[in-house]
Design an enzyme around this catalytic site. Sequence first.
Site, PDB file in Angstrom:
ATOM      1  N   GLU A 143       0.061  -1.075   5.725  1.00  0.00           N
ATOM      2  CA  GLU A 143       0.897  -0.466   6.471  1.00  0.00           C
ATOM      3  C   GLU A 143       0.976   1.062   6.755  1.00  0.00           C
ATOM      4  O   GLU A 143       1.117   1.392   7.781  1.00  0.00           O
ATOM      5  CB  GLU A 143       2.503  -0.764   6.082  1.00  0.00           C
ATOM      6  CG  GLU A 143       3.744  -0.648   7.163  1.00  0.00           C
ATOM      7  CD  GLU A 143       4.241   0.820   6.985  1.00  0.00           C
ATOM      8  OE1 GLU A 143       4.914   1.034   7.935  1.00  0.00           O
ATOM      9  OE2 GLU A 143       3.792   1.606   6.139  1.00  0.00           O
TER      10      GLU A 143
ATOM     11  N   ASP B 184       0.798  -1.301  -0.191  1.00  0.00           N
ATOM     12  CA  ASP B 184       0.041  -0.041  -0.120  1.00  0.00           C
ATOM     13  C   ASP B 184       0.942   1.277   0.027  1.00  0.00           C
ATOM     14  O   ASP B 184       2.139   1.197   0.044  1.00  0.00           O
ATOM     15  CB  ASP B 184      -0.916   0.071   1.257  1.00  0.00           C
ATOM     16  CG  ASP B 184      -0.255   0.015   2.584  1.00  0.00           C
ATOM     17  OD1 ASP B 184       0.791  -0.670   2.528  1.00  0.00           O
ATOM     18  OD2 ASP B 184      -0.639   0.774   3.362  1.00  0.00           O
TER      19      ASP B 184
HETATM   20  N1  LIG Z   1       8.294   3.325   5.528  1.00  0.00           N
HETATM   21  C1  LIG Z   1       7.524   3.167   6.687  1.00  0.00           C
HETATM   22  C2  LIG Z   1       6.471   4.128   6.995  1.00  0.00           C
HETATM   23  O1  LIG Z   1       6.310   5.136   6.193  1.00  0.00           O
HETATM   24  N2  LIG Z   1       5.564   4.048   8.015  1.00  0.00           N
HETATM   25  C3  LIG Z   1       4.597   4.888   8.328  1.00  0.00           C
HETATM   26  C4  LIG Z   1       3.733   4.156   9.004  1.00  0.00           C
HETATM   27  C5  LIG Z   1       2.463   5.038   9.478  1.00  0.00           C
HETATM   28  C6  LIG Z   1       1.888   5.244  10.603  1.00  0.00           C
HETATM   29  N3  LIG Z   1       0.938   5.821  10.508  1.00  0.00           N
HETATM   30  C7  LIG Z   1       0.972   6.153   9.247  1.00  0.00           C
HETATM   31  N4  LIG Z   1       1.740   5.548   8.592  1.00  0.00           N
HETATM   32  C8  LIG Z   1       5.286   6.184   8.906  1.00  0.00           C
HETATM   33  O2  LIG Z   1       4.515   7.198   8.937  1.00  0.00           O
HETATM   34  O3  LIG Z   1       6.219   5.983   9.836  1.00  0.00           O
HETATM   35 ZN   LIG Z   2       7.087   2.069   4.053  1.00  0.00          ZN
HETATM   36 ZN   LIG Z   3       5.605   5.032   4.368  1.00  0.00          ZN
END
Ligand SMILES: NCC(=O)N[C@@H](Cc1c[nH]cn1)C(=O)O
Ligand SMILES: [Zn+2]
Ligand SMILES: [Zn+2]
Length: 477
Positions: free
Chosen positions: A169, A102
């Site tokens: 994710e 995603d």
């Molecule tokens: N590459 C990892 C990433 O981008 N994780 C996101 C996860 C997240 C948590 N809430 C929305 N997205 C991040 O923002 O760290």
């Molecule tokens: Zn990521």
């Molecule tokens: Zn991300």
Amino acid sequence: MANADQKKFMAQIDANKDSIIQRLAKAVAIPSVSGDAAYRKHVFEMADWLLAELKGLGATAELKPLGKQVLDGKELELPPVILGELGNDPAKKTILVYGHFDVQPALKSDGWDTEPFELVIDEKTGRMCGRGSSDDKGPILGWLNVVEAHTQLGLEMPVNLKFCLEGMEESGSVGLDELIEAEKDKFFTGVDAVCISDNYWLGTTKPCITHGLRGIAYYKLQISGPARDLHSGVFGGVVHEPMTDLFAIMSKLVTPTGEILIPGIKDLVAPLTDEEKQRYDVMDFTLDDINGATGSNSTVSEDKAKVLMGRMRYPSLSLHGIEGAFSEPGTKTVIPAKVIGKFSLRLVPDMTPEKVNELVTKFINDEFAKLGSKNTLTLTAEHGGKPWLADPNHWNYEAAIKATETIYGVKPDLTREGGSIPVTLTFADTLNKNVLLLPMGRSDDGAHSINEKLDVSNYIEGTKLLGVYLHEVAATK
Ligand SMILES: NCC(=O)N[C@@H](Cc1c[nH]cn1)C(=O)O
Ligand SMILES: [Zn+2]
Ligand SMILES: [Zn+2]
């Protein structure tokens, strides 16, 4: 130093350059945004596409349904997780690969120079621009490219692979922890270590490997009052305005230099040791790396170690947006009836989302009470995840260091990352296995931002890195 098999493999990746870029272009063309109900069908489409790719490469793979969620008041089917397997030779180590298919939302009107869901390659600079190119479609496809090259060469894979690829994710990994717990003694049996390629180098030239991530606690703060939007000429000065209340509260959360003002938060942070401070002092990094990545000169400190610690080992609080507020061009004189402020904290050891929720809730309720407003406040804790820190003294890291030296000719920095991948800690705790983050992209890739890109060289060399890492895993004791 690469051995003969590794050299053959690396040459094959070079030979496959055009076709593997095409593979990335196909993946970027599927707008698999998990956080927007209108795009949910594309996350499913992406899962189907990846499943077919994996099967086409000889893996056994299946889609695991995760049930439903409620998003913005609507009940929605969660995208499935792909569980796949390639090889089950008991004489080989088994590496579990995790990634997410995603992406964050992206609209051309956000300020992109090109269509976000079209991979546009600038032949001069080698930048491949498109949403998900770096986060995290490029790295996921890196693993597939590795398998394909081995098959083409008739070269045996050095390890067994298990794949766990998710489509939520970027929206809190809803349902994934439960699936991992349920499959702990089934699909995940036999895993020796975990590798995740879903983060970035510290700068733009030197590779790193990563042993820590910050956690996250995400909030929606709703203030509502009037039954409908009002005319500010008729009702301004007459009613408690939701937006005014929201601004008053949100402005008390954090200072412009990033100091978190919620009482008790600082007390949760593990103290800094001298040894740890020294690591930041010597890290191969300059403020130009950050300035290049942000396209500005706006660090809150000129001290390199402080900036690094601000990203890696201290918590932060960011204000993300306000839903319901007038945001179009023009000068509409409206009093919005209901606004929702969005903010999150990035968590570090020893913070947990539960402890943070308590402190945030108390502070916000106290501050709202001080306003004497007749409006209604509702605070919702959205997704949360604990921080993660791994022991880098492990064969998994040894293999990654050797592979990085082979591909890039330098010893990588050992870093902690400011972002969050909550499932990392789930893998570490539930499977009780070492987890490693092995990034493909650079700090200026613009993940979550406009004009996200992955450099062709990072995609090609990063694919080689993942493959050589697997060879080095097989060679470790
Ligand atoms: N590459 C990892 C990433 O981008 N994780 C996101 C996860 C997240 C948590 N809430 C929305 N997205 C991040 O923002 O760290
Ligand atoms: Zn990521
Ligand atoms: Zn991300």
